[in-house]
Scaffold this motif. Structure first.
Motif, PDB file in Angstrom:
ATOM      1  N   MET A  47      25.773  43.156  45.445  1.00  0.00           N
ATOM      2  CA  MET A  47      26.384  43.255  44.119  1.00  0.00           C
ATOM      3  C   MET A  47      27.756  43.921  44.203  1.00  0.00           C
ATOM      4  SD  MET A  47      24.672  41.837  41.731  1.00  0.00           S
ATOM      5  CE  MET A  47      23.030  41.228  41.323  1.00  0.00           C
ATOM      6  N   ARG A  48      27.887  44.918  45.046  1.00  0.00           N
ATOM      7  CA  ARG A  48      29.195  45.560  45.221  1.00  0.00           C
ATOM      8  C   ARG A  48      30.221  44.539  45.693  1.00  0.00           C
ATOM      9  NH1 ARG A  48      32.644  47.244  48.726  1.00  0.00           N
ATOM     10  NH2 ARG A  48      31.434  46.407  50.453  1.00  0.00           N
ATOM     11  N   GLN A  49      29.827  43.723  46.655  1.00  0.00           N
ATOM     12  CA  GLN A  49      30.731  42.686  47.156  1.00  0.00           C
ATOM     13  C   GLN A  49      31.035  41.651  46.083  1.00  0.00           C
ATOM     14  OE1 GLN A  49      28.927  41.114  50.728  1.00  0.00           O
ATOM     15  NE2 GLN A  49      29.032  43.068  51.811  1.00  0.00           N
ATOM     16  N   ALA A  50      30.013  41.297  45.288  1.00  0.00           N
ATOM     17  CA  ALA A  50      30.228  40.330  44.206  1.00  0.00           C
ATOM     18  C   ALA A  50      31.211  40.885  43.182  1.00  0.00           C
ATOM     19  CB  ALA A  50      28.899  39.994  43.536  1.00  0.00           C
ATOM     20  N   TYR A  51      31.102  42.176  42.866  1.00  0.00           N
ATOM     21  CA  TYR A  51      32.024  42.785  41.904  1.00  0.00           C
ATOM     22  C   TYR A  51      33.444  42.785  42.444  1.00  0.00           C
ATOM     23  CZ  TYR A  51      28.754  44.375  38.324  1.00  0.00           C
ATOM     24  OH  TYR A  51      27.864  44.414  37.286  1.00  0.00           O
ATOM     25  N   CYS A  52      33.589  43.097  43.720  1.00  0.00           N
ATOM     26  CA  CYS A  52      34.926  43.055  44.312  1.00  0.00           C
ATOM     27  C   CYS A  52      35.497  41.638  44.232  1.00  0.00           C
ATOM     28  CB  CYS A  52      34.880  43.529  45.758  1.00  0.00           C
ATOM     29  SG  CYS A  52      34.559  45.306  45.944  1.00  0.00           S
ATOM     30  N   ALA A  53      34.655  40.633  44.493  1.00  0.00           N
ATOM     31  CA  ALA A  53      35.104  39.243  44.410  1.00  0.00           C
ATOM     32  C   ALA A  53      35.510  38.886  42.980  1.00  0.00           C
ATOM     33  CB  ALA A  53      33.998  38.302  44.901  1.00  0.00           C
ATOM     34  N   ILE A  54      34.754  39.359  41.997  1.00  0.00           N
ATOM     35  CA  ILE A  54      35.083  39.079  40.590  1.00  0.00           C
ATOM     36  C   ILE A  54      36.442  39.645  40.233  1.00  0.00           C
ATOM     37  CG2 ILE A  54      34.482  39.721  38.213  1.00  0.00           C
ATOM     38  CD1 ILE A  54      31.500  39.514  39.141  1.00  0.00           C
ATOM     39  N   PHE A  55      36.670  40.919  40.566  1.00  0.00           N
ATOM     40  CA  PHE A  55      37.923  41.544  40.155  1.00  0.00           C
ATOM     41  C   PHE A  55      39.102  41.083  41.007  1.00  0.00           C
ATOM     42  CE2 PHE A  55      34.693  44.683  38.605  1.00  0.00           C
ATOM     43  CZ  PHE A  55      34.832  44.327  37.266  1.00  0.00           C
ATOM     44  N   ASP A  56      38.832  40.667  42.246  1.00  0.00           N
ATOM     45  CA  ASP A  56      39.883  40.032  43.045  1.00  0.00           C
ATOM     46  C   ASP A  56      40.312  38.720  42.389  1.00  0.00           C
ATOM     47  OD1 ASP A  56      39.908  42.027  44.973  1.00  0.00           O
ATOM     48  OD2 ASP A  56      38.578  40.961  46.353  1.00  0.00           O
ATOM     49  N   ARG A  57      39.339  37.933  41.959  1.00  0.00           N
ATOM     50  CA  ARG A  57      39.644  36.625  41.372  1.00  0.00           C
ATOM     51  C   ARG A  57      40.364  36.750  40.037  1.00  0.00           C
ATOM     52  NH1 ARG A  57      34.522  32.747  41.319  1.00  0.00           N
ATOM     53  NH2 ARG A  57      36.070  31.469  40.211  1.00  0.00           N
TER      54      ARG A  57
END
Length: 569
Positions: free
Chosen positions: A177-187
């Motif tokens: 989930m931490r990685q998914a959140y980073c991907a969301i805010f990167d995008r």
């Protein structure tokens, strides 16, 4: 989309009650319309941006293995009573009764509902780990809703929850989930930081917040200039001072300080820097009426840290005037540690002070030249203050800087806080009932929209990151109603760009060019094509990036390729 078929309701003037940039620009751009305090209608333009945030969030949650559900917004009180939160959540909880006099609330969060769903449907360890998410409206009855959708009472949130048999499984999902959140805010194209955080009313163990960096942020974030360390100021720790104790060079003396109550007033009266004044705060205790907290006067008390001390009552509360008078024999402005017969907790930095001033426990009097050991017995040091810029980083690398942040996401390792209270269990591989352990992962979807504006704007309006822009490109024809050539070219470009899969706003309104340009800048469309007879005479159209100061002439034949190429960057 043609402007003539689209509700484009821009404003020239900034509404008087709009306090921050995102609130001002969302109202001026016609993205939202206020219905009541903290409650907004999302207009067609704003909803396009909101849906783009939702799409990114949904794609990354699906990629992380979470299953989408949709839970009721209306929740029965008995679930909250079961978890113990019905009486604890406070006035933020909007509660009501139905016609049968049964109590409900409009969900501010869904831990109870998801736990109930899982205990009814998950029976075996073979169904675990399992993660579920929803994107749904929440309601929290804020005392003073402000800043538009940034601090609204009704808002759109993505909340996700995971269920496990053990902490190892929880930790693995937490990392995904931490990685998914980073991907969301990167995008989304936002500048953000993940920071260590306090779990607050939600409960649980490990906790991290995701903050979009912006001057308007309500949260202070401490980060190291030499490592990846970052934490909410409430969570950031200070280090024990290990330098040699300062030497006493002054004699202690009592000084009259008539009319001086605050530490700032006392420091100015005694001609001392604030860091040479000790402040004593009395808070309510567990086993004693009050506990004294000692701080350097230039430091701020961290209530989250203090509340975790076993001597201090929870919830945290300062002593009232009567309790101060009973404990110290004076008013709040003259309290000092000498002769104070209550438990004393001193911050590490306070214990490193020498030759300092403090209250004398007598109204209108202070002591100067006070020193530890000689005048005051040393006490055990504690970390009870907020960090400040220049403090050593807690990880031992570099020093701390402080920036403002807008919290847009928060992830928790909840453990069994809710599952144990609500008896959410399943059978393990040995056929024994096991209490589930949980994770919780939230994103303020509507807040992301406002946070993006706080980072991306100029004096003309919004500068959307490409991924969030309501439209990819605007076509602005000059004299569309009077020039057949302009109309033909504009219609052809509109058809070609739309066929290429782009979101296009064709401004076919009967407006002056200046009005159309101002509106396109205000709503923040990243690319603009201006079509006029003068340019067409040379086979050109005018191309402008919203972020650029100047436009450029490009060949009409290259317009579609130019726009699509920019989108791929």
């Amino acid at each position: 989309m043609r402007s003539s078929n689209f509700l484009l309701s821009t404003l020239k003037e900034t509404p008087a009650d709009a306090e921050i940039v995102s609130h001002q620009l969302m109202l001026r751009a016609g993205m939202i319309s206020k219905l009541a305090a903290g409650i907004y209608t999302w207009m067609p333009l704003g909803l396009r941006v909101l849906r783009k945030v939702e799409k990114i969030v949904r794609e990354e949650m699906d990629a992380a293995g979470a299953q989408e559900v949709l839970m009721p917004a209306t929740q029965p009180a008995e679930l909250w009573e079961e978890s113990g939160r019905w009486g604890k959540f406070g006035p933020l909880l909007l509660s009501f009764t139905d016609r049968h006099d049964r109590s409900f609330c409009f969900g501010p969060t869904h831990e109870e509902v998801i736990t109930d769903m899982v205990r009814r449907n998950v029976r075996s360890y073979r169904q675990l780990p399992a993660s579920f998410y929803q994107i749904q409206t929440k309601f929290r009855d804020e005392t003073r809703p402000r800043f538009g959708v940034m601090r609204a009472r009704e808002f759109l949130m993505k909340d996700a929850y995971s269920f496990h048999l053990d902490d190892e499984s929880l930790a693995a999902t937490y990392e995904r989930m931490r990685q998914a959140y980073c991907a969301i805010f990167d995008r989304t194209g936002l500048t953000y930081r993940m920071v260590e955080a306090d779990s607050g009313a939600i409960g649980g163990a490990a906790s991290h917040e995701f903050h979009v960096l912006a001057d308007s942020g309500e949260d202070a974030i401490a980060y190291s200039d030499a490592s990846d360390y970052a934490a909410n100021v409430e969570k950031a720790t200070t280090q024990l001072v290990t330098a040699e104790p300062a030497v006493a060079t002054e004699a202690m003396q009592r000084v009259a300080t008539p009319g001086q109550h605050s530490v700032e007033e006392v420091a100015k009266f005694l001609k001392l820097p604030l860091q040479q004044v000790l402040k004593t705060l009395l808070v309510k205790g567990t086993d004693t009426p009050v506990v004294a907290i000692l701080l350097r006067a230039d430091h701020e008390l961290n209530e989250v840290k203090v509340e975790k001390l076993e001597q201090v009552a929870s919830p945290f509360e300062f002593a009232n005037d009567a309790e101060i008078k009973a404990a110290a024999g004076c008013g709040a402005g003259s309290i000092g540690p000498l002769g104070l017969d209550v438990p004393i907790v001193a911050d590490h930095a306070a214990l490193a002070m020498a030759n300092f001033a403090c209250g004398a426990n007598s109204d209108g009097e202070h002591l100067s030249g006070v020193n530890w050991s000689r005048d005051l017995p040393l006490v055990n040091g504690q970390d009870v203050r907020n960090v400040v810029a220049g403090d050593p980083s807690p990880d031992g690398e570099g020093i701390l800087s402080i920036v403002r942040g807008i919290e847009v996401g928060h992830i928790f390792q909840l453990g069994d806080t809710y599952s144990r209270a609500m008896n959410a269990t399943c059978l393990d591989e040995n056929g024994k009932d096991r209490v589930l352990t949980m994770g919780c992962y939230g994103i303020g979807v509507s807040r992301v929209v406002a946070a993006a504006i706080e980072q991306h704007w100029d004096d003309r309006g919004i500068l959307w990151p490409q991924a969030l822009a309501p439209f990819d490109v605007a076509i602005v024809p000059i004299n569309l109603q009077r020039s057949e050539q302009v109309r033909e070219v504009a219609e052809k470009l509109y058809a070609e760009l739309t066929a290429a899969g782009l979101d296009v706003l064709f401004d076919d309104r009967k407006e002056r060019p200046g009005v159309m340009f101002a509106d396109m800048d205000l709503i923040g469309i990243p690319q603009r094509l201006v079509i006029g007879e003068r340019g067409l005479a040379e086979g050109n159209v005018e191309y402008k990036l919203r972020s650029a100061d100047q436009s450029e002439d490009i060949a009409l034949a290259e317009a579609v390729a130019k726009v699509t190429e920019q989108l791929s960057k």
